[in-house]
Design a protein around this motif. Structure first.
Motif, mmCIF file in Angstrom:
data_model
loop_
_atom_site.group_PDB
_atom_site.id
_atom_site.type_symbol
_atom_site.label_atom_id
_atom_site.label_comp_id
_atom_site.label_asym_id
_atom_site.label_seq_id
_atom_site.Cartn_x
_atom_site.Cartn_y
_atom_site.Cartn_z
ATOM 1 N N MET A 256 12.127 9.493 7.357
ATOM 2 C CA MET A 256 11.880 8.060 7.151
ATOM 3 C C MET A 256 11.129 7.924 5.834
ATOM 4 N N GLY A 257 11.545 6.967 5.012
ATOM 5 C CA GLY A 257 10.927 6.794 3.699
ATOM 6 C C GLY A 257 10.464 5.385 3.437
ATOM 7 N N PRO A 258 9.584 4.842 4.325
ATOM 8 C CA PRO A 258 9.120 3.461 4.118
ATOM 9 C C PRO A 258 8.454 3.295 2.750
ATOM 10 N N ILE A 259 8.467 2.073 2.278
ATOM 11 C CA ILE A 259 7.776 1.811 1.015
ATOM 12 C C ILE A 259 6.625 0.846 1.235
ATOM 13 N N GLY A 260 5.587 1.044 0.437
ATOM 14 C CA GLY A 260 4.482 0.097 0.370
ATOM 15 C C GLY A 260 4.562 -0.591 -0.984
ATOM 16 N N VAL A 261 4.231 -1.881 -1.008
ATOM 17 C CA VAL A 261 4.275 -2.603 -2.281
ATOM 18 C C VAL A 261 3.034 -3.489 -2.430
ATOM 19 N N ALA A 262 2.688 -3.747 -3.690
ATOM 20 C CA ALA A 262 1.584 -4.650 -3.981
ATOM 21 C C ALA A 262 2.010 -6.092 -3.691
ATOM 22 N N THR A 263 1.005 -6.991 -3.602
ATOM 23 C CA THR A 263 1.245 -8.378 -3.173
ATOM 24 C C THR A 263 2.397 -9.061 -3.906
ATOM 25 N N HIS A 264 2.432 -8.885 -5.235
ATOM 26 C CA HIS A 264 3.439 -9.627 -5.998
ATOM 27 C C HIS A 264 4.867 -9.183 -5.697
ATOM 28 N N LEU A 265 5.018 -8.048 -5.005
ATOM 29 C CA LEU A 265 6.372 -7.551 -4.721
ATOM 30 C C LEU A 265 6.813 -7.796 -3.277
ATOM 31 N N VAL A 266 5.886 -8.245 -2.452
ATOM 32 C CA VAL A 266 6.198 -8.416 -1.029
ATOM 33 C C VAL A 266 7.431 -9.304 -0.783
ATOM 34 N N ILE B 92 -3.715 3.064 4.331
ATOM 35 C CA ILE B 92 -3.724 4.420 3.762
ATOM 36 C C ILE B 92 -3.275 4.415 2.299
ATOM 37 N N THR B 93 -2.341 3.525 1.966
ATOM 38 C CA THR B 93 -1.805 3.510 0.592
ATOM 39 C C THR B 93 -2.467 2.463 -0.293
ATOM 40 N N GLY B 94 -3.152 1.500 0.328
ATOM 41 C CA GLY B 94 -3.768 0.434 -0.467
ATOM 42 C C GLY B 94 -2.782 -0.634 -0.904
ATOM 43 N N PHE B 95 -1.741 -0.827 -0.103
ATOM 44 C CA PHE B 95 -0.741 -1.840 -0.455
ATOM 45 C C PHE B 95 -0.779 -3.040 0.484
ATOM 46 N N ALA B 96 -0.089 -4.111 0.039
ATOM 47 C CA ALA B 96 -0.120 -5.362 0.799
ATOM 48 C C ALA B 96 1.008 -5.447 1.815
ATOM 49 N N GLY B 97 2.141 -4.850 1.492
ATOM 50 C CA GLY B 97 3.296 -4.976 2.388
ATOM 51 C C GLY B 97 4.018 -3.653 2.528
ATOM 52 N N ILE B 98 4.640 -3.464 3.689
ATOM 53 C CA ILE B 98 5.369 -2.215 3.971
ATOM 54 C C ILE B 98 6.757 -2.589 4.466
ATOM 55 N N GLU C 4 2.638 -0.300 10.219
ATOM 56 C CA GLU C 4 2.611 -0.908 8.877
ATOM 57 C C GLU C 4 1.173 -1.124 8.421
ATOM 58 N N GLN C 5 0.368 -1.610 9.352
ATOM 59 C CA GLN C 5 -1.026 -1.877 9.006
ATOM 60 C C GLN C 5 -1.736 -0.581 8.605
ATOM 61 N N ALA C 6 -1.509 0.464 9.361
ATOM 62 C CA ALA C 6 -2.155 1.743 9.051
ATOM 63 C C ALA C 6 -1.658 2.283 7.708
ATOM 64 N N LEU C 7 -0.347 2.205 7.486
ATOM 65 C CA LEU C 7 0.196 2.737 6.230
ATOM 66 C C LEU C 7 -0.275 1.909 5.038
ATOM 67 N N ALA C 8 -0.413 0.602 5.252
ATOM 68 C CA ALA C 8 -0.909 -0.260 4.178
ATOM 69 C C ALA C 8 -2.350 0.123 3.834
#
Ligand code: PLP
Length: 970
Positions: free
Chosen positions: A731-741, A569-575, A563-567
């Motif tokens: 697998m299709g994980p999603i990354g989201v910005a802080t307000h969506l976590v 790589i994508t610039g997101f707060a939560g995965i 999750e940390q790596a994908l966050a």
């Protein structure tokens, strides 16, 4: 090829680094050597890779720093590191059940399918002539499902039992003629199934009633019902009366059935069910902490147009020989875009193949023996427990017992079990359930009795066996009909026969073991062996998804690091790692957006803007998330028409929920305006959903989270090296910005999220957890520099192909500086007029050259979209280009009238050995020209086993189970 840097430490340090570099995995993953990369750059007239990227990726969105990831590890070191993480998982014996059961993967299947790139690197069988092997295995799967459920048709797999139940609900809703809007769900269903059905129902406006099926009374607001067979706590109910009542009001009944139990019990089709769904996990597929496993959906023939997912059907080839292909292909639901009732795309092909092979390997008698043994051990277990003074709650059961207890006893027993490394299921504060499986032994029974007795037990098994012991507990439900009577299930029980059957099928399929599969948007890159090895480790494979978290620390570390790596790589707060395919990620992401708006009191925001060029799953997911799709036009360059976007955003300002956008675009271009596009949507308080299928063009170069996206899914089976498996798993994980976590998916059994969660969107909390090590390995092996280099080379390779082929086939779209992103679209439309050649003719002719066609007629009809990926070497790219160029020359001969417009190497492709050795060869061209168009085909020839397949014939004569053997002997 190591350039010594100046000023980076001592010579000694430089030597160590140099030595490390020569062991670097990135050099194995990236197909071309540095000098070949330079040659390609030279061809393009560019000095460096960075110059290429500067001209391709808009400056405004660049991430001008290295990704912050752990340093790259060697293959050996990464495996050791992962082994250490894996060792933190504790492998207990799990008797939890709930749709997941330990089982034995026959080694011949494990080594020769699960661990065999000939099977796992294949693509979805859209080019059926080079996919007959896995199509046959899937037809076997469908046949097994049809037989075991007693229904008429079945699809070739869904993602998991819970989503299959939700698909059945949506299907029933679609079938229902009157205006009913309520779906009944039995409280005896597995809790994760109930949760996913609830999640899916809400946005569709479907009301769910959860209750006791024994007391439920139907009325005409009910369009469907879901039952579990046997029930989650093991009880077997007679559902006939319930089904009659449902049918009396025109409602459809779906039965979620345990596949192994159906070897002994009356199948759902025989007691009136309209749809049966379930998991085939226990047919030889490891638990894997939740997946991947293949779910099934079977129904009546009359619903063949409504069934979700892919169906393999029988048709014939030009020579009249039976041949398989995906049936009703244009009916694949997501292709219907906003009219779709399902968004499923990637399914679980490899796992369905494994399950079907398990049925082939054991045959009907073998399966029945396994089911009988599991059942009899369960009866013995019950007798022993009775002997110890416990009462068994259910009169009829197959493999699961419910034991009602005092609350203190529950705690005591669960703890006593844990002390013996045994997991039992706590059903309620006063009940425990125990599920047995194929791996259970008599020794396990003694261990279980001991847990309940609190001391050693000494009775002998013979003391427990009652005379009518055999099938007493399932007597009213005993199945009388035959199943798996087809020869395929009765011929390969010797291991030698089985091995050869597997290899025979494998040889019919073109996978990455033969040549590049340059599928635009699908990113068929290397699935390195090192990345795949951990899949077979028990520490990952033998863990029940609902095992206590204290036993799965290794998995938790793996998830956190990934999750940390994908966050990063994508610039997101939560995965969220829950979605088990790209389209599921889209759905999850849109639900998150929906929930976010609702949390702000803006439930009226329901419009989803989607460019015309979007993948079909985008509108399908939007509709399933309860949104209204509004199409946005694209301009001549294939970019989003900014004026149209602006106009629609204004028009729907008050109702705007989201924009779905793919980046780089599905036209293979980095749109310069992406930041403006995001800004327009935000100005109207909408959210930007990014389809991350094209992330392979971005990793390390730019990040969705930085330039304006709020949510993005990643296809780990594209960018992050999980193999396609012939059409799944993914697998299709999603990354989201802080307000969506706060809104990320949750789970009813394993606590993973807060109160504002959108709920469960898959059966298991972390989706297909056991394939996540593949992506973890990839990221660990590549490191920041390797990943970024891969992106650059992927873009280089696409541009090299575009450059080489442009003189022969126009490249449809290019970016500002004339370059493409990581894929390019070749425009073949003019050839129809000049030579009568269609895009399909070229796709099939490529097979004669030993290649899989690029993506055909998507996103633009009459074109091919080529995505070479970074893993293909320059030599392979050149070979592909030469094939395409030579095919263009074959077309030129038609254009000038030298060759017949009908009888030519393209129209008759692919050429089978059968056709070539036939004594009446009537074509105006030579056999050599047909089969050996190049020198490399002489050296290594991939033979297609059937000629061009007649799709229409198969749809007119729809058959989706194994043909009788006579059909092949004609
Ligand atoms: C592959 C793909 C999807 C769907 O992903 P699945 O994993 O097949 O569900 C969505 N959008 C685009 C652009 C894709 O290429």
């Amino acid at each position: 090829m190591v350039a010594y840097r100046s000023g980076t430490g001592s010579i000694c340090q430089q030597l160590v680094e140099a030595a490390q570099e020569s062991f670097s995995f990135a050099q194995r993953h990236i197909g071309s050597k540095p000098e070949e990369i330079q040659q390609m750059l030279d061809e393009l007239g560019l000095a460096t890779l960075d110059a290429l990227i500067d001209q391709t990726v808009p400056q405004a969105i660049r991430l001008n720093r290295p990704l912050q990831l752990e340093p790259a590890q060697s293959e050996y070191a990464a495996l050791a590191k992962l082994k250490e993480i894996a060792s933190k998982n504790q492998v207990f014996r799990s008797f939890i059940g709930m749709g997941y059961h330990d089982c034995i993967t026959p080694p011949v299947i494990q080594r020769n399918i699960l661990e065999n790139p000939g099977w796992y690197t294949a693509y979805t069988p859209y080019q059926p002539e080079i996919s007959q092997g896995r199509l046959e295995a899937l037809l076997n799967f469908q046949t097994a499902i049809i037989d075991l459920t007693g229904l008429e048709i079945a699809n070739a797999s869904l993602l998991d039992e819970a989503t299959a139940a939700a698909e059945a609900m949506a299907m029933s809703y679609g079938v229902c003629k009157h205006k009913a809007n309520t779906f009944f769900v039995s409280q005896d269903c597995h809790p994760q199934t109930i949760a996913v059905v609830q999640t899916r129902a809400t946005p569709l406006g479907i009301k769910i009633i959860i209750g006791d099926h024994q007391t439920f009374t139907f009325n005409d607001t009910i369009f469907g019902a879901l039952l579990q067979y046997p029930a989650s706590d093991g009880k077997i109910y007679d559902y006939r009366h319930f089904v009659e009542q449902a049918h009396a009001v025109g409602a459809l009944v779906t039965v979620a059935a345990d596949i192994l139990s159906l070897c002994l019990l009356t199948p759902p089709g025989e007691f009136g069910a309209d749809i049966a769904v379930g998991s085939t996990q226990r047919f030889g597929v490891p638990l894997g902490y939740g997946g991947p496993h293949a779910a099934y959906l079977a129904t009546k023939e009359q619903y063949k147009r409504q069934i979700p997912g892919r169906i393999v059907g029988v048709s014939k080839d030009v020579h009249g020989k039976p041949a398989l292909r995906l049936a009703l292909q244009t009916r694949e639901q997501h292709i219907r875009r906003e009219k779709a009732t399902s968004n499923i795309c990637t399914a679980q092909v490899l796992l369905a193949v494994m399950a079907s092979m398990y049925a082939v390997y054991h045959g009907p008698q073998g399966l029945q023996n396994i089911a009988q043994r599991v059942h009899q051990l369960t009866v013995l277990l019950a007798e022993g427990l009775k002997h110890l003074g416990y009462t068994i709650a259910s009169e009829h059961y197959f493999d699961t017992l419910r034991i009602d207890l005092e609350p203190e006893q529950v705690t005591e027993i669960i703890e006593a079990a844990l002390a013996q490394q045994i997991n039992l299921r706590t059903i309620s504060e006063s009940a425990i359930a125990i599920s047995l499986d194929e791996t259970t032994t008599e020794a396990d029974l003694y261990d279980l009795w001991q847990v309940f007795a609190g001391s050693e037990v000494s009775f002998a098994l013979e003391e427990l066996a009652t005379p009518e012991f055999a099938l007493e507990k399932i007597k009213p439900f005993i199945r009388s009909s035959n199943y798996l009577t087809h020869p395929v299930f009765n011929s390969y029980h010797a291991e030698t026969e089985m091995l050869r059957y597997i290899y025979r099928l494998q040889a019919k399929d073109l996978s990455l073991t033969t040549s590049m599969i340059p599928l635009g948007s699908c990113t068929m890159k290397l699935n390195a062996t090192t990345e795949m090895l951990p899949i077979s480790w028990q520490e990952f494979g033998k863990i029940h998804p609902f095992a206590p978290l204290s036993q799965t620390r290794g998995y938790q570390i793996l998830f956190a690091q990934l999750e940390q790596a994908l966050a990063e790589i994508t610039g997101f707060a939560g995965i969220s790692l829950q979605p088990n395919a790209g389209a599921q990620g889209e759905y999850a992401g849109l639900l998150v957006i929906r929930q976010y708006h609702a949390s702000r009191g803006e439930t009226h925001r329901h419009v989803c803007l989607i460019p015309e060029s979007a993948h079909g799953t985008n509108p399908a997911s939007a509709v399933m998330a309860g949104m209204k799709v509004v199409a946005i036009a694209c301009d001549k360059q294939g970019n989003i028409d900014l004026d149209d976007l602006q106009a629609k955003a204004e028009k729907y300002s008050h109702e705007l929920a989201a924009l779905m956008v793919t980046y780089p675009s599905t036209h293979g271009v980095f749109e310069e305006q992406i930041k403006d596009i995001c800004a327009i949507v935000h100005a109207h308080d909408g959210q930007v959903y990014m389809d991350g299928a094209n992330m392979n063009a971005q990793v390390g170069i730019c990040r969705p989270g930085d330039y304006g996206a709020d949510v993005c899914h990643l296809n780990l089976h594209k960018t992050f090296c999980i193999p396609h498996g012939g059409g799944g798993p993914g697998m299709g994980p999603i990354g989201v910005a802080t307000h969506l976590v706060p809104f990320l998916p949750g789970h009813p059994v394993v606590e993973i999220s807060g109160e504002q969660s959108v709920g469960a969107i898959a059966a298991a909390p972390w989706g297909s957890a056991s394939i996540l090590p593949i992506s973890w390995m990839y990221i660990t092996l590549m490191g920041a520099a390797g990943l970024t280099q891969a992106t650059k080379v992927a873009i280089l390779n696409a541009n090299y192909i575009a450059h080489r082929l442009a003189p022969y086939y126009p490249v449809l779209y290019r970016g500002k500086s004339g370059l493409v992103a990581h894929e390019c679209i070749l425009d073949l439309r003019s050839l129809k007029k000049s030579a009568g050649i269609e895009v399909d003719d070229i796709a099939k002719r490529l097979m004669d050259y030993g290649f899989h066609a690029p993506t055909v007629s998507w996103p633009v009809a009459g074109t091919m979209m080529v995505e070479p990926t970074e893993s293909e070497s320059k030599a392979e790219l050149d070979r592909f280009c030469e094939a395409m160029i030579q095919i263009r020359q074959e077309i030129a001969e038609i254009e000038v009238g030298k060759v017949d417009r009908q009888d030519n190497v393209l129209k008759n492709a692919p050429h089978t050995a059968d056709a070539l050795i036939s004594s009446d060869w009537q074509h105006p061209y030579s056999r050599e020209q047909a089969a050996y168009p190049t020198s490399w085909t002489r050296e290594y020839k991939f033979w297609t086993t059937v000629g061009r397949i007649d799709n229409a014939y198969g749809d007119r004569n729809f058959v989706c189970s194994c043909l009788p053997m006579e059909a092949y002997s004609e």
